[in-house]
Design a protein around this motif. Structure first.
Motif, mmCIF file in Angstrom:
data_model
loop_
_atom_site.group_PDB
_atom_site.id
_atom_site.type_symbol
_atom_site.label_atom_id
_atom_site.label_comp_id
_atom_site.label_asym_id
_atom_site.label_seq_id
_atom_site.Cartn_x
_atom_site.Cartn_y
_atom_site.Cartn_z
ATOM 1 N N TYR A 1 0.831 -1.199 0.000
ATOM 2 C CA TYR A 1 0.000 0.000 0.000
ATOM 3 C C TYR A 1 0.866 1.250 0.000
ATOM 4 C CZ TYR A 1 -4.847 -1.354 0.578
ATOM 5 O OH TYR A 1 -6.111 -1.793 0.358
ATOM 6 N N ARG A 2 0.274 2.318 -0.518
ATOM 7 C CA ARG A 2 0.965 3.601 -0.415
ATOM 8 C C ARG A 2 0.582 4.226 0.910
ATOM 9 N NH1 ARG A 2 -0.765 6.872 -5.213
ATOM 10 N NH2 ARG A 2 -2.269 7.645 -3.719
ATOM 11 N N PHE A 3 1.378 5.189 1.353
ATOM 12 C CA PHE A 3 1.181 5.665 2.716
ATOM 13 C C PHE A 3 -0.188 6.310 2.911
ATOM 14 C CE2 PHE A 3 1.987 8.540 6.296
ATOM 15 C CZ PHE A 3 2.259 7.558 7.208
ATOM 16 N N GLN B 1 -2.855 5.824 1.220
ATOM 17 C CA GLN B 1 -3.896 4.804 1.125
ATOM 18 C C GLN B 1 -3.994 4.010 2.418
ATOM 19 O OE1 GLN B 1 -2.302 2.786 -2.194
ATOM 20 N NE2 GLN B 1 -3.237 4.140 -3.691
ATOM 21 N N ARG C 1 -5.729 6.068 4.816
ATOM 22 C CA ARG C 1 -7.138 6.157 4.485
ATOM 23 C C ARG C 1 -7.854 4.873 4.914
ATOM 24 N NH1 ARG C 1 -7.432 6.187 -1.179
ATOM 25 N NH2 ARG C 1 -8.150 4.068 -0.896
#
Lengths: 223, 389, 183, 124, 430
Positions: free
Chosen positions: E398-400, E402, E405
């Motif tokens: 995952y991206r940070f 995301q 979120r």
């Protein structure tokens, strides 16, 4: 004006008979091409001037509406030729920014494929600068060439094609040609403090910036 | 946001003011980070200077040249034939394409043409190499985004292609498969069978890759709307290849200006819509399938005949210059060759797709996060050997 | 859960542990206010907090000890460290460490200390010298009864508890509004 | 079997330590002294340090000292009001830290300083 | 001595609660050794399993099938040069890995491997666990800061933000399980780990199936949050090697780095234990209320022995399948010895199961019971360990933003909703 009006073959007509002699370190190769008019000579003999020579392909004048239009507008500063089916314009240095901009804006040459240069040390105007353009709508390629002298500068086309940014930097890096108006003209492939421009013909293949190597790498020589 | 040509042309590309005043981190909101030259995700010795606000990228500057070997200078000191192997070392994962471009450029300069059989063999090998290149891209790109497993799958399947290369010319990576005027080697005995085996073997493998990634939620989140670049920007920045096509420009040199025998084959050019990382991924996946199609047609139609054209022993092209470009896996690979009539090229200029495409990195990652920089570098599919030459 | 309720035998209620924990708390408390580097201060404060949590355990207050660890050491101190890393500590570490009125402050603190000392000396006998053993095994349940009430009745602190949650909400909003550049 | 009655155990230990002449039994008073020491340390920190972060940490020290008092008294009186109050104080400390650090960050962004001496304007 | 031993075996409370300091100490040592061994085994299993996911063989050279690889790794790490960067804060740099390690290991004091197989049964068990495991983030954040380098700092900030965020959802999911413990006659729940398992026993259902699907949702949220909490794929951003080289431990090497790894794996086992305790019935064997009677007890008590027998059989097959070349001889002998060892353990366990079949008060009976408890607990934890590996092989990262979120906008509302629903359903039912 005078030079360009002659039908130019890339290695320029006058003066330098033998570019090969210029190659500094190509030891084994120098012997054979030293005699240019030897067996595979037909093309070589075609060199001096005449556009019409039956043996070997030679650049032919190229006519098209495009060329006519610009020739009318700019007079004899433009020389349109075609060689092996590839068209190119020889343009006077003074017309460069205008022609290129018009080519993009009016003739839809929206893609600057490449910018490069060729060095002819024997010539008065030592450098050929070449823009290779492509038009997506016309599916057509076009080369624009101009000749400039060593130390002379040339307008940057970054404002016309942003892709020219790195390409011009590379030309600067390799040939030392200054581009006026380039946002960030500095070396790109070679280290920043390097001396010399390697793709000039007077830069030997074994040559290097010894000083830089010693200072920055701490070794005697990079060879 | 980056649609305007003006913004591009105002030197927005890779022009970064790196002199940060002596300010505390929070206030200046800027952090300069060096990504590379030794970094696992820069695919070689690329150094990207990132200017960050927290994790947000304010700008980047690429520092390249760590792998510069002076290929163009070397060319001026070698004969045309001697220079041929050097081009393999530029884009070393797509050496066959490099060789094809160079050989065809010199052939054009000589005004000879390779015989049909050679051209078909060239197409087969080049398309195989395109698949191999895309496989390598897929593996490393997925690894950058954090999926480890596709790397091993693609390497397993790439091996089959490399085996064909090895059997054909003895080399796996820097193949030096073609000669000026045709091919050096006749196909080996089982060549067609090997290629056909591969044609049967590979499509399920693509499905396998896609099963792992295409509809994976995390993969979608990591790639959709990441590194978006419009077709207009692509053209302005000279970006070619799958990146351009993913941005919606249907342009492939194999169709636009067919070379080799490509005009004889029937294939599609995949086009993306959004120009984001996911589209680029999809375009390359479809391209692999299309390459299989081309290979199938080519390998079934290899004509009989010689494999070398009428090329003199000593290659001395007439005085003149030529620009010839092909669709390499990464984009338009062009050779601008100036001949002075001697056995050595007077000047060889390589128009490397990776080099030009890399320029787009800056506008693609502005406003994105650090993790996206990695994804975008991966999706641009650069090979530093070609960027630096 | 099982029949053995060891009310009296606090697990570690020995003087040795008391002195150890008290000493650790005070020494690291001293470090908190003397260290030049704010990160070191914060780490010392964590040691203090953990020592105090240990003291709570000795006082039959395991729930408070747990809350101390989870909220203070795990939450607040992480926040502190986060902020310290965001602001430029290198510069402030080179700065003067004490403010201009530090002699006055020190004098006031000494006065306070002497007040404490005199109060303790004079009032020692006021404290009943007794230690009640609390039900440790149902400590949490009893505190829950205090906060939420039990058997249908409101506890003595139910209303205060709700107010406290409101306070936290206000604090969250305030912190967000103050730190966010654009909302 | 192994579980002894509570009083038994306490007595055994007490005598052991008295025999060793190690220490007297710990009473509420001991805890109060520790709390007072922590309180004074906190006050010194608040009054003398320039770094706002450390001032905030000193406040945490003070709150902890108070908590320790409360819990000690809770044990002394044998009811849980003190412990309950300690929980409230922990809540308060969390709120205070969040808001305090929020102010600090907002301040630092504008003034680039975290020194109390330089925070001397009501408005900037 | 024997009496003391017997009396301990007969005890039904953990040694910490029985105020038996000696046994508590022995227990701590056993758990420390066991967890270290588990980490070593996990290291090997992860490498092998990951390799097989990725069509590789994994370690094959050190020992038969790379069985000795973890030992070789440990040796290498211990002998490796221990570098402290010149600009680093040496003291904090030293302390940071220890914080993480201590936090991960302290958690084990309250993990119940059986009703009396725990160091201590704290009244605040789960609270203590959460608190101590949240101390682990301090180790990471100090490590990142002390390295005095950009990549570790960003990694540390990322990981602290991540861990703090996911702790919220994790805590709420835990609370909804705790609410379920209060569904008894008196209406009081418990925070004690043993109490939680016993509540599941009383109610006759694992909490994962309670109030279906509420318990399941809470469990899933916890299962996701615990991956984030331990910084494992797909939430391994703090150490995302393609972005931050290695995150907070970029500057670490040798022994201290291995301490981080030890801490990470210990924390993985610890959070899996929480999940098992809270939702999967802890030490209880499957269907303890349905399939009762001594016959079923006996059948289920055969499982540990049979498991080892199965492992031994696999090892024997591996021995038989080894190539016949001479240079495989040592490996072959090694694997055979290993298989024999496993077989012996299997025989021992089976013997205990058989001997303890009738008399529950005898030593064998006590042992059988204890082995059963520990076996089922470890088996459930092992499933989680395998899932950790599986996730790592399958998913991208995952991206940070995301990740944040997901943590705040998905997990937190869902866990809050589940908590409220659980409360409502609980009230309605009682």
């Amino acid at each position: 004006m005078a030079e360009e009006s002659k039908p130019l073959v890339p290695p320029t007509p006058e003066g330098e008979k033998k570019p090969a002699a210029e190659k500094p370190a190509a030891a084994p190769a120098t012997a054979s091409p030293a005699a240019p008019a030897k067996p595979p000579a037909p093309p070589a003999t075609a060199k001096p001037a005449a556009p019409a020579k039956p043996t070997g392909p030679v650049p032919l004048p190229w006519t098209s509406p495009l060329v006519e239009k610009y020739r009318r507008q700019y007079g004899s500063g433009i020389d349109a030729l075609t060689y092996l089916g590839q068209n190119y314009l020889n343009v006077d240095r003074s017309l460069i920014p205008d022609i290129l901009r018009l080519l993009r804006d009016e003739e839809q040459f929206d893609y600057c494929v490449d910018i490069t240069a060729v060095h002819y040390p024997k010539r008065e105007r030592q450098f050929d600068v070449v823009w290779i353009l492509y038009s997506f709508p016309r599916n057509e390629r076009l080369r624009v060439k101009t000749q400039i002298a060593d130390g002379a500068s040339i307008p940057s086309v970054v404002s016309i094609w942003p892709t020219a940014n790195w390409l011009e930097r590379e030309v600067y890096d390799m040939f030392g040609i200054q581009f006026d108006g380039h946002p960030d003209l500095k070396r790109i492939l070679l280290p920043d403090g390097w001396k010399g421009h390697p793709l000039r013909k007077d830069y030997g293949i074994l040559q290097q910036d010894k000083e830089w190597v010693q200072v920055n790498l701490g070794i005697e020589s990079g060879q | 946001m980056k649609d305007s040509m003006d913004e591009l042309s105002n030197g927005a590309v890779s022009h970064l003011d790196l002199e940060t005043p002596e300010k505390p981190y929070l206030d200046a909101n800027e952090l300069i980070i060096n990504m590379g030259p030794q970094h696992p995700a820069t695919h070689g010795v690329l150094r990207v200077i990132l200017k960050l606000d927290g994790e947000k990228v304010l700008g980047t500057e690429c520092v390249i040249g760590y792998l510069h070997r002076g290929v163009e200078k070397i060319a001026e000191n070698r004969t045309y034939t001697m220079f041929n192997p050097y081009v393999d070392r530029m884009d070393y994962v797509a050496a066959v394409s490099n060789g094809l471009g160079y050989c065809e450029a010199v052939e054009k300069l000589l005004n000879v043409e390779a015989p049909p059989r050679a051209q078909y063999i060239r197409v087969v090998l080049t398309e195989l190499n395109r698949i191999a290149s895309h496989q390598l891209w897929l593996g490393t790109h997925a690894l950058d985004i954090g999926a480890m497993t596709p790397l091993f799958y693609t390497f397993r399947d790439r091996e089959e292609i490399l085996k064909i290369f090895e059997r054909y010319c003895g080399a796996r990576l820097t193949t030096h498969a073609f000669r000026i005027g045709g091919c050096q080697y006749e196909t080996y005995a089982g060549f067609e069978k090997d290629v056909k085996n591969f044609l049967a073997f590979f499509p399920p493998k693509i499905d396998e890759y896609e099963a792992l990634l295409t509809s994976n939620r995390i993969w979608l989140e990591r790639t959709k709307n990441v590194g978006v670049i419009s077709g207009k920007d692509c053209i302005a920045l000279g970006v070619t290849g799958p990146v351009l096509r993913a941005s919606g420009v249907k342009w492939d040199l194999r169709k636009a200006q067919p070379y080799a025998a490509y005009s004889k084959f029937d294939f599609e050019i995949p086009v993306g819509e959004n120009g984001d990382t996911y589209d680029r991924y999809m375009v390359r996946m479809i391209e692999m399938r299309q390459s299989l199609r081309i290979i199938e047609q080519a390998v079934n139609g290899i004509p009989e005949g010689p494999i070398m054209g009428k090329v003199p022993k000593v290659i001395k092209p007439p005085v003149g210059e030529i620009y010839h470009s092909i669709e390499a896996p990464k984009g338009e690979l062009g050779y601008f060759i100036v001949s002075d009539g001697s056995t050595q090229p007077y000047r060889v200029r390589v128009r490397p797709p990776s080099f030009v495409n890399l320029q787009a990195l800056d506008i693609m990652v502005r406003g994105m996060l650090v993790a996206d920089v990695v994804a975008v570098i991966g999706t641009l599919d650069i090979v530093l050997g070609e960027v630096d030459r | 859960m099982n029949s053995v309720v060891n009310t009296g035998a606090a697990p570690v209620a020995t003087p040795f542990f008391f002195y150890f924990l008290a000493g650790a708390a005070i020494v690291s408390g001293l470090l908190v206010i003397t260290r030049r580097n704010a990160v070191h201060s914060a780490l010392s404060l964590i040691v203090t907090l953990l020592s105090v949590a240990g003291l709570y355990l000795m006082l039959y207050a395991p729930f408070v000890a747990g809350v101390q660890i989870i909220v203070y050491a795990g939450g607040i101190m992480v926040l502190f460290l986060f902020v310290i890393m965001l602001v430029n500590i290198e510069r402030s570490a080179k700065d003067r460490q004490f403010n201009r009125i530090w002699p006055v402050g020190l004098a006031a603190a000494c006065a306070l200390l002497s007040l404490f000392v005199s109060a303790f000396v004079k009032g020692r006998n006021l404290f009943p010298d007794r230690l009640v053993a609390l039900q440790e095994s149902s400590n949490t349940q009893q505190i829950a009864a205090m906060l939420y009430g039990e058997a249908g009745r409101m506890g003595p602190y139910t209303f205060a508890f709700e107010i406290a949650s409101l306070l936290l909400l206000v604090a969250i909003l305030g912190a967000v509004i103050m730190t966010k550049k654009k909302i | 079997m192994l579980t002894r009655a509570a009083n038994d155990d306490d007595r055994r230990r007490t005598t052991e330590f008295e025999r060793l002449n190690f220490m007297v039994p710990i009473t509420t008073f001991h805890y109060l002294v520790v709390a007072a020491a922590l309180f004074v340390l906190g006050v010194i920190g608040v009054l003398t340090r320039r770094n706002v972060v450390i001032v905030l940490m000193s406040i945490e020290l003070i709150l902890n000292a108070v908590n320790l008092n409360l819990v000690a008294f809770s044990r002394m009186w044998g009811n849980l009001h003190g412990q309950t109050f300690a929980v409230f104080i922990v809540v308060d400390a969390a709120a205070e830290a969040a808001v305090g650090l929020g102010i600090l960050i907002a301040f630092f962004r504008n003034k680039e300083t975290i020194n109390v001496d330089e925070i001397d304007l009501l408005k900037w | 001595m024997l009496n003391a031993f017997m009396s301990y075996l007969g005890s039904t409370v953990p040694p910490g609660n029985a105020d038996n300091q000696l046994w508590a100490l022995i227990y701590v040592l056993i758990i420390f050794a066991g967890v270290s061994l588990a980490v070593v085994a996990m290291n090997w299993i992860e490498r092998k399993a990951l390799a097989h996911f990725q069509i590789r063989l994994g370690p094959m050279r050190v020992g038969p099938h790379g069985l000795l690889q973890p030992i070789a790794d440990a040796l290498k790490l211990m002998l490796k040069e221990d570098i402290i960067p010149a600009q680093a804060d040496a003291v904090v740099f030293w302390v940071a890995p220890l914080i993480g390690l201590l936090a991960a290991f302290t958690v084990y004091t309250v993990i119940p491997f059986g009703p009396s197989q725990a160091v201590s049964d704290m009244n605040i068990g789960i609270l203590f666990m959460l608190g101590v495991s949240s101390l682990g983030v301090l180790g990471i954040i100090t490590a990142g800061w002390a390295s005095n380098s950009h990549y570790p700092l960003i990694g540390a900030l990322r990981s602290s933000a991540q861990m703090v965020s996911y702790e919220v959802a994790m805590g709420l999911a835990i609370v909804s399980a705790l609410l379920m413990t209060s569904l008894n006659r008196t209406g009081t729940g418990t925070l004690s780990m043993i109490g939680i398992v016993e509540a599941q026993q009383q109610q006759g259902v694992w909490f994962i199936f309670k109030f279906f699907p509420l318990g399941l949702i809470a469990f899933v949220i916890f299962a996701i949050a615990m991956i984030a909490e331990t910084n494992r794929a797909p939430f391994d951003l703090p150490e995302a090697e393609s972005e931050l080289t290695a995150g907070f431990h970029t500057e670490y090497s040798g022994l201290r780095w291995s301490l981080f790894m030890l801490g990470e794996y210990a924390a993985m086992i610890a959070v899996s234990s929480i999940a098992v305790t809270l939702w999967l019935g802890g030490w209880m064997r499957p269907f303890p209320n349905l399939l009762t009677g001594s016959a079923w007890d006996f059948i289920f008590s055969l499982f540990p022995g049979l498991t080892f027998a199965g492992l031994a059989a696999i090892a024997f097959i591996g021995t038989a399948r080894m190539p016949a070349q001479a240079y495989f001889r040592i490996q072959r002998i090694g694997l055979a010895v290993f298989a024999a060892l496993l077989g012996l353990i299997a025989l021992l366990l089976l013997a205990i199961a058989v001997a303890g079949r009738t008399n529950d008060a005898s030593i064998a009976g006590r042992f059988r019971e204890g082995i059963d408890y520990v076996y089922w607990f470890v088996l459930k934890v092992a499933v989680f360990m395998y899932l950790f590996i599986w996730y790592r092989a399958t998913w991208p990262r995952y991206r940070f933003d995301q990740l944040m979120r997901v943590g705040w906008k998905v997990m937190l509302p869902i866990s809050l909703g589940v908590l409220i629903l659980t409360a409502i359903v609980g009230v309605l039912i009682s």
